[in-house]
Design a protein around this motif. Structure first.
Motif, PDB file in Angstrom:
ATOM      1  N   ASN A 202       0.840  -1.197   0.000  1.00 36.76           N
ATOM      2  CA  ASN A 202       0.000   0.000   0.000  1.00 36.76           C
ATOM      3  C   ASN A 202       0.868   1.238   0.000  1.00 36.76           C
ATOM      4  O   ASN A 202       2.082   1.180   0.228  1.00 36.76           O
ATOM      5  N   THR A 204       0.564   5.891   0.455  1.00 37.27           N
ATOM      6  CA  THR A 204      -0.211   7.100   0.735  1.00 37.27           C
ATOM      7  C   THR A 204       0.461   8.277   0.057  1.00 37.27           C
ATOM      8  O   THR A 204       1.675   8.469   0.207  1.00 37.27           O
ATOM      9  N   LYS A 396      -5.340   0.268  -6.258  1.00 35.14           N
ATOM     10  CA  LYS A 396      -6.474   0.315  -5.326  1.00 35.14           C
ATOM     11  C   LYS A 396      -6.001   0.505  -3.896  1.00 35.14           C
ATOM     12  O   LYS A 396      -6.795   0.872  -3.022  1.00 35.14           O
ATOM     13  N   ASN A 397      -4.717   0.255  -3.657  1.00 32.33           N
ATOM     14  CA  ASN A 397      -4.164   0.442  -2.316  1.00 32.33           C
ATOM     15  C   ASN A 397      -3.288   1.685  -2.219  1.00 32.33           C
ATOM     16  O   ASN A 397      -2.518   1.828  -1.279  1.00 32.33           O
ATOM     17  N   THR A 399      -3.648   5.528  -1.611  1.00 34.99           N
ATOM     18  CA  THR A 399      -4.611   6.501  -1.115  1.00 34.99           C
ATOM     19  C   THR A 399      -4.066   7.915  -1.268  1.00 34.99           C
ATOM     20  O   THR A 399      -2.943   8.205  -0.854  1.00 34.99           O
ATOM     21  N   SER A 436      -1.222   1.691   6.819  1.00 32.68           N
ATOM     22  CA  SER A 436      -1.968   1.901   5.582  1.00 32.68           C
ATOM     23  C   SER A 436      -3.233   2.714   5.823  1.00 32.68           C
ATOM     24  O   SER A 436      -3.914   2.552   6.835  1.00 32.68           O
ATOM     25  N   THR A 438      -5.629   2.350   3.679  1.00 36.83           N
ATOM     26  CA  THR A 438      -6.628   1.492   3.029  1.00 36.83           C
ATOM     27  C   THR A 438      -6.544   0.092   3.602  1.00 36.83           C
ATOM     28  O   THR A 438      -5.506  -0.345   4.092  1.00 36.83           O
ATOM     29  N   LYS A 569      -6.059   3.471  11.919  1.00 38.28           N
ATOM     30  CA  LYS A 569      -6.867   3.960  10.808  1.00 38.28           C
ATOM     31  C   LYS A 569      -6.835   5.477  10.800  1.00 38.28           C
ATOM     32  O   LYS A 569      -6.519   6.118  11.797  1.00 38.28           O
ATOM     33  N   THR A 578      -8.838   6.818  -3.389  1.00 39.72           N
ATOM     34  CA  THR A 578      -7.882   5.838  -3.891  1.00 39.72           C
ATOM     35  C   THR A 578      -7.756   5.977  -5.398  1.00 39.72           C
ATOM     36  O   THR A 578      -8.677   6.430  -6.087  1.00 39.72           O
TER      37      THR A 578
END
Length: 586
Positions: A202, A204, A396-397, A399, A436, A438, A569, A578
């Motif tokens: 993932n 960011t 998709k991972n 963000t 992460s 996500t 989170k 995303t």
């Protein structure tokens, strides 16, 4: 950066010179043997380590011209030998002869994918990481400046990666003088801290608003003559002045980000207006969605509601507009830029791009010309390595998030913003601790649940906890500080200072035997340890000859009584999206 392209003579499409070898399953560069080649243009910034010898020739890209004043006299090029056969590989059959059936090879798209890991990761890395053909030529495209000791020294393949991406508002290049302030020194107009997790599952991309009020530290800066000058810092000014203002270079923006977030970037990349124009044109445009008619005379953007494929000047207008979207400010434009980057990434990852040699060559040219990088990342080989690391990421991972801010309370007319102190520290902490934004693989969730289970169950009384404390990388005196706190404030009287650990640790750990699980849970509760910090193992013997647990204070230890549990989170209200989802600008 020079916006004008270099051409290829004789109308030869570079894509036509790459031929699939059926024996190896790879594309090979086939050039004519007799045609003389033009000289290599001088690099935008000479570098002794990779400058090609004088007279080494190359062909010019089709449909482009030499930049005035930068051409060299043509010299006969060296004949290019036919591609060498791999050791142990069968000879290639002559034309018209029937050779052995070639072994089954990987699909064409997969072969291209192996070359172009960078194209699947992030826009500026994509073009550069995609190409390792034309090594010397592409190296000459890349401009670099010193990191002035502000970075970690460069990314590592076995660690989390933090890249600082900076878009400058400098109006250099063809057609850019008409945009706003033609005399801009080139401030940090768009800044993104790209964090890629250690396991590459993932990432960011955290946007930092240009109008954020912050402190800019003193910045040691390498001058053109090689000497260093310390540019004095300033307090409570706009973040974007960390670049350009008073002669500040990208290394100063890097230091400012470190002071702001606590994250020290590994490398930086800088792009000007031309990057958006050339990269979008190289891939044949990207598709964006707008939820209403947009008409912004300042950015020259005019789009009707719906989906559009944009490139070149229109793509630049899209990422520059702010008055036509949201509340008409910089924060609204950040959301638009994140939408654009997501769309460009999806196009870069598509088979339409990956399986087109001509697009890949155009992308390699555009990507390397669009970049100014730090001195730790100044060759196509290094960019390729970075691109392959980033290419492991699934969009998709990835963000996109924005640093949490609020309107500046000191202003009557709201023009700047300040950190939202209730949520911004948590966001920065997540990046520092490689958390992460996500939800990723199901297996990761199962592993996390198993780790979290270590905290569940009965807890022994504090008076029964026996632990030896070691300093494994924390500030000197931390073991004694923790011992005093545990004994005097928490009732853990059966504890002792065991001195320094044999090796430094990045994270604090607590090792315990199975029959000490209750004690471990009590100590974890007192110190704010996460389940991952708890290491089931064996006990040690303390000074009284009794079995005890081992608490090793790592580099993450911030003081006695300070929780060591990283957030799991993102806080509520943090703007994020995303890269795999299409969103419409409103």
């Amino acid at each position: 950066m020079d916006a004008q392209g270099r051409g290829r003579a004789d109308d030869i499409d570079p894509a036509d010179q790459w031929v699939l070898n059926p024996n190896t399953g790879e594309y090979e560069l086939r050039l004519g043997h007799s045609a003389p080649q033009a000289g290599v243009p001088s690099p935008r910034r000479p570098r002794s380590s990779d400058a090609p010898p004088s007279g080494r020739g190359r062909t010019e890209a089709r449909g482009r011209t030499q930049t005035p004043g930068r051409s060299r006299p043509e010299t006969p090029g060296r004949a290019v030998p036919p591609p060498r056969r791999r050791r142990g590989a069968p000879e290639e059959p002559l034309p018209g002869r029937r050779g052995r059936r070639p072994a089954k090879k990987a699909s064409k798209s997969r072969k291209v994918l192996l070359w172009t890991g960078g194209t699947m990761a992030f826009v500026l890395v994509a073009g550069a990481g995609a190409a390792y053909f034309y090594i010397e030529h592409l190296n000459n495209n890349i401009a670099s400046v010193s990191d002035d000791g502000a970075s970690t020294g460069g990314f590592s393949k076995d660690e989390a990666i933090n890249i600082l991406l900076i878009g400058t508002d400098k109006r250099t290049g063809k057609g850019n003088a008409n945009y706003g302030d033609a005399g801009s020194v080139g401030h940090a107009d768009t800044t993104i801290l790209l964090h890629v997790s250690k396991d590459r599952s993932n990432a960011t991309a955290l946007s930092i608003p240009r109008d954020l009020i912050t402190d800019i530290p003193d910045c040691p800066t390498t001058q053109e003559d090689g000497t260093q000058k310390i540019i004095p810092g300033t307090r409570q000014v706009r973040f974007n002045t960390s670049l350009g203002q008073d002669g500040r270079t990208p290394s100063c923006t890097m230091r400012t980000v470190t002071e702001l977030t606590g994250v020290k970037p590994d490398n930086f990349m800088v792009a000007d207006f031309n990057a958006v124009k050339t990269l979008t044109s190289a891939v044949g445009g990207v598709e964006v969605c707008v939820g209403k008619d947009l008409d912004d005379p300042d950015s020259h953007l005019k789009l009707s509601k719906g989906t559009h494929t944009i490139e070149g000047e229109q793509a630049l207008a899209f990422v520059r507009t702010r008055h036509a979207v949201g509340f008409g400010g910089d924060l609204s434009r950040i959301g638009l830029q994140q939408q654009f980057l997501s769309a460009l990434m999806r196009k870069l990852k598509s088979n339409d791009t990956l399986t087109s040699p001509s697009k890949m060559l155009d992308l390699a040219e555009a990507g390397t010309k669009a970049l100014t990088v730090d001195s730790q990342l100044d060759s196509i080989g290094k960019l390729k390595d970075l691109g392959l690391e980033l290419g492991k990421l699934n969009t998709k991972n990835l963000t996109f998030a924005t640093t949490p801010v609020i309107d500046n309370p000191a202003e009557k007319v709201k023009a700047t913003v300040v950190l939202n102190e209730s949520t911004a520290p948590q966001v920065f902490d997540m990046i520092r601790n490689d958390v992460s934004f996500t939800a990723v693989k199901e297996q990761k969730k199962k592993e996390a649940a198993a780790v979290a289970a270590r905290l569940k169950g009965t807890k022994a009384p504090a008076s029964e906890v026996r632990v030896r404390i070691l300093n494994g990388g924390a500030v000197a005196g931390s073991a004694q500080e923790t011992l005093s706190w545990l004994q005097n404030e928490e009732g853990v009287t059966k504890s002792e200072n065991a001195g320094n650990a044999p090796a430094a640790l990045a994270k604090t750990t607590l090792e315990y035997a199975p029959d000490q699980a209750g004690q471990a849970r009590r100590l974890a509760d007192l110190m704010g340890l996460s389940g991952s910090a708890m290491k089931p193992g064996k006990s040690v013997t303390n000074d009284q000859g009794l079995p005890a647990m081992t608490l090793t204070l790592g580099k993450d230890f911030e003081g006695a009584g300070v929780s060591l549990t990283a957030p799991t989170k993102a806080p509520e209200g943090v703007q994020k999206s995303t890269a795999d989802k299409v969103e419409c600008a409103k």
